[in-house]
Write an enzyme that holds these catalytic residues in place. Sequence first.
Site, PDB file in Angstrom:
ATOM      1  N   GLU A 152     -54.625  64.444 152.616  1.00  0.00           N
ATOM      2  CA  GLU A 152     -53.195  64.302 152.880  1.00  0.00           C
ATOM      3  C   GLU A 152     -52.370  65.377 152.165  1.00  0.00           C
ATOM      4  O   GLU A 152     -51.430  65.093 151.423  1.00  0.00           O
ATOM      5  CB  GLU A 152     -52.728  62.901 152.483  1.00  0.00           C
ATOM      6  CG  GLU A 152     -53.375  61.817 153.323  1.00  0.00           C
ATOM      7  CD  GLU A 152     -52.922  60.407 153.000  1.00  0.00           C
ATOM      8  OE1 GLU A 152     -53.004  59.532 153.885  1.00  0.00           O
ATOM      9  OE2 GLU A 152     -52.504  60.172 151.859  1.00  0.00           O
ATOM     10  N   GLU A 192     -58.386  58.004 158.618  1.00  0.00           N
ATOM     11  CA  GLU A 192     -57.849  56.826 157.938  1.00  0.00           C
ATOM     12  C   GLU A 192     -56.990  56.056 158.921  1.00  0.00           C
ATOM     13  O   GLU A 192     -56.105  56.620 159.550  1.00  0.00           O
ATOM     14  CB  GLU A 192     -56.994  57.194 156.717  1.00  0.00           C
ATOM     15  CG  GLU A 192     -57.773  57.674 155.508  1.00  0.00           C
ATOM     16  CD  GLU A 192     -56.893  57.829 154.272  1.00  0.00           C
ATOM     17  OE1 GLU A 192     -55.883  57.087 154.152  1.00  0.00           O
ATOM     18  OE2 GLU A 192     -57.202  58.700 153.439  1.00  0.00           O
TER      19      GLU A 192
END
Length: 472
Positions: free
Chosen positions: A175, A370
Amino acid sequence: MKMQDDFLWGGATAANQFEGGWNKEGKGASTSDMMTGGTHTVPRRITPVLEEKTYYPSHEAIDFYGHYKEDIKMFGEMGFKTFRMSIAWSRIFPKGYELEPNEEGLKFYDDVFDELRKNNIEPLVTISHYEMPFGLTEKYNGWGSREVIECYVRYCEVIFKRYKDKVKYWLTFNEINCLTLPFGTFMAGGIIAEKDENTDKIRFQALHHQFIASAEAVKLGHEINPNFKIGCMIAYMCSYPNTCNPDDILLAQNKDQISNMLCGDVQVRGYYPKFAARYFDEKKIKIVMEEGDTEILKEGCVDFYSFSYYMSSVVSSDPNVEEGEGNIFGGVKNPYLKVSDWGWAIDPKGLRWTLNNIYDRYQIPVMVVENGLGAADIVNKDGTISDDYRIDYLRDHIVQMEEAVKDGVELMGYTMWGCIDLVSASTGEMKKRYGFIYVDKDNDGNGDLSRTPKKSFYWYKKVIATNGENLE
């Protein structure tokens, strides 16, 4: 149309959230090891030194370090094709700036990868997942200093050479775009800011350092093993305009550009997009680049694009519109969507929109690494866990993935987040459970760490066995 035959079904974790063994066999403290526990109403704290009688959830987490054979066997029973995990950087270089690695740390991951192979599971390794050595924070203030690039590349060289025959798929940073937001200052950047400091400049400079480090890692990895597939990882922030007011439309577009596309463009295309110049100018941000940085970015483009997706948000240009609660990325409440126990909007169709938006722009393989539902699971009197709400959430998202494949998206895999219960990164609690496997541990660290399959465990096993065709 079904998923491709070699579709990578699996689950995802992060070392700091489930591994434990925080100081065993030479491991040093990571940035996550300096974060206390919390709840969704009481925020976590960052402590520059460890405090006595304070609970640090990452220190033991769910002790994958001591249970990895048992856990991997259960992943194998579900039929996992891949398992996304991270290497704890401070297990390899305890302070981050040493010149020689910790052999005992390297040996641990040898054992983990060997166990995965025994169960026919392909590892997908995140090189840095919110767990940089705290020694780099103390010495350099984390990614705010360019010196950390050399430390990261040295770390990459060690693990690439050590595991070149055991790991094919890599992600450089988890991320990475969270550095565009204030909450990413310490979590993603390892940067300790002064109280009330405007961190825009230091965060985007740190982001540039990570871009260079990622590109250097891609180049190095391909030199060590040309068969490596190395990807980026973006926390995709899907934002809708609150109304058809052109100001709302432009605001949503701008958020998509800065929050998502800036990082994707640099890592996939190899250069900063034009819109970034205006943003930096208006924010009075000047990125300090060294000679050769432009070439490095161009030469170190990733092979595939991976991302996390949990929710969508709504943005409004009207300052009088009330913001919603719970959604980690902020925004206005969406009246068309239900929310989780933690206030996160549940939006499966937003995943389809996101997949199409990414693939239309980059035209390279995409992977959802995810996606999951955090919920307060209840153990029944007979010891079972009936998590039908999680099955519903995952089924609805998988249906939209399949729709995106019909749309033409080249989707290579899906790793559901928190395939085994683990510590929540945002809140530091165990109560917010994601897994197919229940772990007996509570928010205060109590419990015997026993593992129990939930109802969703058997459902996901069926999904994998039928390559996503049977979602009943």
